[in-house]
Design a protein around this motif. Structure first.
Motif, PDB file in Angstrom:
ATOM      1  N   SER A 140       0.852  -1.201  -0.046  1.00 34.61           N
ATOM      2  CA  SER A 140      -0.079   0.166   0.066  1.00 34.61           C
ATOM      3  C   SER A 140       0.850   1.192   0.010  1.00 34.61           C
ATOM      4  O   SER A 140       2.011   1.089   0.455  1.00 34.61           O
ATOM      5  N   HIS A 141       0.359   2.319  -0.524  1.00 33.65           N
ATOM      6  CA  HIS A 141       1.055   3.587  -0.579  1.00 33.65           C
ATOM      7  C   HIS A 141       0.180   4.689   0.072  1.00 33.65           C
ATOM      8  O   HIS A 141      -1.127   4.565   0.407  1.00 33.65           O
ATOM      9  N   PRO A 142       0.669   5.759   0.406  1.00 35.74           N
ATOM     10  CA  PRO A 142      -0.200   7.069   0.908  1.00 35.74           C
ATOM     11  C   PRO A 142      -1.401   7.164  -0.011  1.00 35.74           C
ATOM     12  O   PRO A 142      -2.380   7.680   0.601  1.00 35.74           O
ATOM     13  N   GLU A 143      -1.204   6.997  -1.492  1.00 36.52           N
ATOM     14  CA  GLU A 143      -2.395   7.308  -2.331  1.00 36.52           C
ATOM     15  C   GLU A 143      -3.256   6.038  -2.146  1.00 36.52           C
ATOM     16  O   GLU A 143      -2.881   4.742  -2.513  1.00 36.52           O
ATOM     17  N   PRO A 144      -4.508   6.076  -1.729  1.00 36.99           N
ATOM     18  CA  PRO A 144      -5.446   4.980  -1.290  1.00 36.99           C
ATOM     19  C   PRO A 144      -5.468   4.213  -2.814  1.00 36.99           C
ATOM     20  O   PRO A 144      -5.969   4.739  -3.905  1.00 36.99           O
ATOM     21  N   ASN A 145      -5.580   2.862  -2.614  1.00 37.10           N
ATOM     22  CA  ASN A 145      -5.993   1.878  -4.003  1.00 37.10           C
ATOM     23  C   ASN A 145      -5.087   1.999  -4.964  1.00 37.10           C
ATOM     24  O   ASN A 145      -5.792   1.912  -6.149  1.00 37.10           O
TER      25      ASN A 145
END
Length: 416
Positions: free
Chosen positions: A353-358
């Protein structure tokens, strides 16, 4: 329930596996592959035999989908070539997935709808905006609930230069440099290498594959120099008979036999700084950062790994390790200074996962600059992500993979 599609970037083995996993969980995948066929990147190394068997190269959800079509599965214990993998698995899988696989379509950008990367508001509520370009040049924008980037790293090989940048003169020497394992079964390719002085640069499995292939040219005038950035051969040949991927171990043993038989010269601790033309001969000289030289070189095979292309994700907030360019939670698990292929713990949505969702990077691209990725690792990645997107967080967190041990995956290394 969110009815927007999940966009999958790349129609290779991991991208198509992601589509099969998503579809099985009731989600709507949409696969964009910029090549003309599924597995277009693999088609560029059709001649190379994989060191994973068929049992390790077929995603479980993809197998279930294919079985329903009457597909005849290959022998689980056999080892396919790239050509076998595409024709006997990837292309039938793309056909089974149907019109959700869009060929000749390149993803050229991803953003949060109506926002650049600076804007905080709405990043967890607005859908993703995926910009595409078709083969005919027309462009479009697709709205998606999630993006799974399985585009790989094949188009961005690392340069010969020992600093991570092209060596001086490398861009001008394209006539003598190849960044792929040459197919010496092709007569036209074979004639370019037989009887020549060839430099192989790299210490991974692609380099070992090239050593085995080129050492069998059976031309008395062929000279091979194997350039290693590290100070010695060390663990380059891998786990040998102890490798739980037998074909991987056998590859290392065959390369070692070629070295022991004197079929090539090992040049350790050589970090190329300059490629210098040798007058009008068409040959070049390689010069290291210490001034050492390799003269009269006809062909250079650069197999120093790959790196991710992040340019079209510039408006997405990625959390990447500053060294490996892999997701920050994954990077410690795959650091080649610590881990071998078999000691990488299976991982999923939590590590990807990243700070940007999905938004997820999977497959080879998730490894950033770390070497040697196994297909079964990618299949576990997308299984976990698909489960999370479908709301089954218990399944997403569950590990459903055991990786084979041994088989050292060393990085570029530094001179001793």
């Amino acid at each position: 329930m969110n009815t927007l599609p999940v966009v999958v970037v790349g129609g290779g083995p991991i991208g198509l596996a992601a589509a099969a996993q998503l579809r099985e969980r009731g989600l709507t995948p949409l696969v964009f592959e910029r090549g003309p066929v599924a597995g277009a990147a693999i088609a560029e190394w059709n001649h190379v035999r994989l060191f994973s068997s068929w049992a390790e190269l077929i995603d479980p959800a993809a197998r279930r989908l294919l079985d329903a079509t009457g597909w005849v599965a290959p022998d689980d214990d056999a080892y396919p070539t790239g050509q076998d993998w595409t024709s006997n698995y990837l292309q039938p899988l793309a056909a089974a997935l149907g019109d959700i696989v869009r060929l000749g379509t390149e993803v050229i950008g991803v953003a949060r709808r109506g926002r650049d990367r600076v804007v905080d508001a709405g990043r967890d509520t607005e859908p993703l905006s995926v910009h595409i370009r078709r083969a005919d040049g027309t462009e479009d924008r697709i709205t998606a609930q999630a993006v799974i980037d399985a585009s790989g790293t094949w188009t961005t090989p690392n340069p010969l230069g020992g600093e991570g940048l092209p060596a001086l003169g490398e861009r001008a020497a394209t006539e003598v440099i190849e960044y792929r394992v040459p197919n010496i079964d092709d007569p036209g390719v074979r004639v370019r290498y037989a009887g020549k002085h060839i430099v192989i640069a790299g210490s991974g499995h692609s380099a070992l594959t090239a050593i085995v292939a080129l050492a069998n040219l059976e031309s008395p005038d062929t000279r091979i120099s194997w350039v290693l950035r590290r100070g010695d051969v060390g663990s380059t040949f891998g786990g040998g008979e102890d490798d739980q991927l037998p074909a991987r171990g056998a590859l290392g043993l065959r390369a070692k036999q070629a070295v022991d038989a004197g079929l090539l010269t090992v040049v350790p601790g050589f970090r190329t700084a300059t490629i210098e033309p040798d007058g009008d001969s068409g040959r070049v000289a390689l010069i290291s950062d210490t001034g050492a030289r390799i003269e009269d070189v006809d062909r250079v095979v650069v197999l120093t790994g790959f790196r991710p292309d992040l340019s079209w994700l510039s408006e997405i907030r990625l959390g990447l390790d500053p060294v490996l360019q892999a997701p920050v939670e994954l990077a410690p698990l795959i650091d080649p200074n610590v881990h071998s292929c078999g000691t990488v713990y299976p991982h999923g949505v939590a590590e990807l996962s990243h700070p940007e969702p999905n938004v997820f990077l999977v497959g080879m691209k998730s490894y950033g600059r770390a070497p040697t990725f196994l297909a079964m690792t990618g299949y576990e990645q997308v299984r976990s992500i698909a489960a999370a997107l479908a709301g089954n967080h218990a399944a997403a967190a569950r590990v459903e993979l055991t990786l084979p041990e041994t088989g050292v995956c060393g990085g570029a290394g530094v001179p001793a």
